[in-house]
Design an enzyme around this catalytic site. Structure first.
Site, PDB file in Angstrom:
ATOM      1  N   TRP A   2      -6.532   2.045  -4.431  1.00 53.46           N
ATOM      2  CA  TRP A   2      -6.145   1.103  -5.489  1.00 53.46           C
ATOM      3  C   TRP A   2      -5.277  -0.042  -4.965  1.00 53.46           C
ATOM      4  CZ3 TRP A   2      -8.908   1.276  -9.581  1.00 53.46           C
ATOM      5  CH2 TRP A   2      -9.413   2.498 -10.053  1.00 53.46           C
ATOM      6  N   ALA A  17       0.824  -1.211   0.000  1.00 55.71           N
ATOM      7  CA  ALA A  17       0.000   0.000   0.000  1.00 55.71           C
ATOM      8  C   ALA A  17       0.859   1.262   0.000  1.00 55.71           C
ATOM      9  CB  ALA A  17      -0.932  -0.016   1.203  1.00 55.71           C
ATOM     10  N   GLY A  73     -11.528 -10.198 -36.161  1.00 54.34           N
ATOM     11  CA  GLY A  73     -12.744  -9.557 -36.663  1.00 54.34           C
ATOM     12  C   GLY A  73     -13.822  -9.522 -35.581  1.00 54.34           C
ATOM     13  N   GLU A  80       2.341   0.142 -10.987  1.00 51.96           N
ATOM     14  CA  GLU A  80       3.785   0.040 -10.665  1.00 51.96           C
ATOM     15  C   GLU A  80       4.619   1.005 -11.517  1.00 51.96           C
ATOM     16  OE1 GLU A  80       5.325  -3.692  -9.493  1.00 51.96           O
ATOM     17  OE2 GLU A  80       3.332  -4.470  -9.019  1.00 51.96           O
ATOM     18  N   GLU A  84      -2.148   6.821  -2.725  1.00 46.02           N
ATOM     19  CA  GLU A  84      -3.232   7.463  -1.966  1.00 46.02           C
ATOM     20  C   GLU A  84      -4.114   8.236  -2.944  1.00 46.02           C
ATOM     21  OE1 GLU A  84      -1.732   9.703   1.379  1.00 46.02           O
ATOM     22  OE2 GLU A  84      -0.705   7.925   2.193  1.00 46.02           O
TER      23      GLU A  84
END
Ligand SMILES: Cc1cc2nc3c(=O)[nH]c(=O)nc-3n(C[C@H](O)[C@H](O)[C@H](O)COP(=O)(O)OP(=O)(O)OC[C@H]3O[C@@H](n4cnc5c(N)ncnc54)[C@H](O)[C@@H]3O)c2cc1C
Length: 386
Positions: free
Chosen positions: A157, A124, A344, A368, A127
């Site tokens: 996130w 983490a 396609g 990252e 922010e």
């Protein structure tokens, strides 16, 4: 120079390929559609050694090298990018961060739990107001009278945030001095004051759970400071160098899956009485896809090999990692785009995995460190200018 892989490297590649084809490919589209975290597969991958490939056996890992990690990541990502995101965070960002910076007790407790697949790890840094500009963080850790750390703030996130047992967290311990005031902590999500928000609805890697996490008077024991106080930002950046090799491998895996599907399609699909692979415009795309795929793979293997040398002898591998991530992520985006085109209408259909590869490829250019940030890292290293 020797382009051959060792027996250990080939063995983990084969374990990963076997698991990917038998257990991940059959369920990848369903988990993507439901946005469901593949918990059982992640636990089994831990038991196979795939959640701690570079973790020494004494801490519950497979004890292999960074090249082995790349080979295994490519196989898992070719089956399902979301599963490889979870694998990459556990290996590169969580285990690697604690192996490099943690003490013996932290390695025995936290690395072992994640490498074995017993628990899920997270990292983490980001922010709401700071992503690329990561040192502009607001999450604050203040030492209390016992020497423990009281943490308040929000991180956004966070991959595996909704399911993580343990998180490597970065917070400001000395405000006003920028990156030098940041420290790293190991968070146990069972302790009071931790809250995981709702899972973010995403374009791709939908089976990997991403959310905002919040700390409200969370008390982190002093034993869970990772590395020295004030060294958190350099720990965060060092960990990201390793992480970028993981994301480059992920991009190579997604690109390879799209490329292989395209080869089959270009032989089988006919238009105007001929296989579409006989048309020069299709051939030109296939040749460019193959060149970009192999360039990406070679740069990724070079970054992993360089990391292996620095693990033994010291030194840096950040520029090689950024080059691999930049080239591989842009190759994955380009190759999946061409793959959809060559298929396609069926490229646009959820009956085939091409549209999933295309959606999944995009994230490799963002997390990252965006492609712009990788270019900045490479150019700074080349010119010596900041
Ligand atoms: C699915 C997902 C999972 C993630 N998982 C994690 C996680 O587990 N842990 C974690 O900490 N973070 C995670 N992130 C956050 C991610 O690393 C950031 O989103 C990323 O670094 C970009 O930051 P940002 O979104 O704030 O964009 P910004 O930094 O606001 O950038 C916006 C745009 O500006 C450009 N830009 C910014 N600065 C410059 C500059 N100096 N020069 C040129 N261009 C620039 C960027 O390249 C980008 O195009 C995740 C994000 C996503 C989407």
């Amino acid at each position: 120079m020797d382009f051959r892989f060792t027996d250990d490297q080939l063995s983990i590649q084969s374990i990963a390929r076997d698991f990917a084809q038998k257990r991940i490919v059959p369920v990848a589209a369903e988990f993507d559609a439901r946005g469901e975290f593949p918990l059982d597969n992640i636990r089994e991958m831990g038991q196979l050694g795939l959640m701690g490939i570079e973790v020494p056996e004494e801490y519950g890992g497979a004890g292999m090298d960074p090249v082995a990690y790349v080979l295994a990541m490519v196989e898992i990502a070719a089956a399902d990018a979301a599963t490889s995101t979870i694998m990459s965070v556990n290996n590169s960002l969580f285990c690697n961060g604690i192996l490099k910076n943690g003490n013996e007790e932290q390695k025995q407790t936290y690395v072992r739990a994640i490498a074995s697949g017993e628990a899920i790890g997270a990292y983490a840094l980001t922010e709401p107001q700071s992503g690329s500009d990561a040192s502009n963080m607001h999450t604050r850790a203040v030492k209390n009278e016992n020497g423990d750390w009281v943490i308040n703030g929000k991180k956004s996130w966070i991959t595996s945030g909704p399911v993580a047992g343990y998180i490597v967290l970065f917070a400001v311990t000395t405000p006003g001095i920028g990156a030098r005031g940041v420290s790293a902590f190991i968070i146990d999500t069972k302790l009071p004051g931790f809250h995981a928000g709702k899972t973010e609805p995403k374009l791709g890697i939908r089976a990997s759970a991403t959310c905002e996490i919040e700390f409200n008077e969370y008390v982190c024991p002093k034993a869970n400071l990772l590395g020295e106080e004030g060294k958190g930002f350099s720990i965060a950046m060092g960990v990201l160098d390793a992480g970028r090799i993981g994301i480059a491998s992920q991009a190579v895996g997604i690109a390879r899956a799209a490329y292989e599907a395209t080869l089959t399609w270009s032989r089988d699909r006919k238009a105007f009485g001929h296989p579409i692979g006989t048309f020069q415009m299709t051939q030109s795309k296939i040749a460019d896809m193959k060149c970009k795929l192999d360039s990406a793979l070679l740069l990724t293997l070079r970054a992993a090999w360089t990391k292996a040398q620095t693990d033994k002898n010291g030194g840096r591998f950040g520029t090689e990692a950024s080059m691999a991530k930049l080239v591989a992520s842009e190759a994955a985006m380009w190759i999946t785009h061409q793959a959809v085109q060559i298929h396609g209408g069926m490229g646009y259909s959820k009956e085939m995995p091409l549209e999933r590869y295309f959606r999944d490829a995009k994230i490799t250019e963002i997390y990252e460190g965006t492609s712009e940030i990788q270019r900045l890292v490479i150019a700074r290293a080349e010119t010596g200018l900041r």
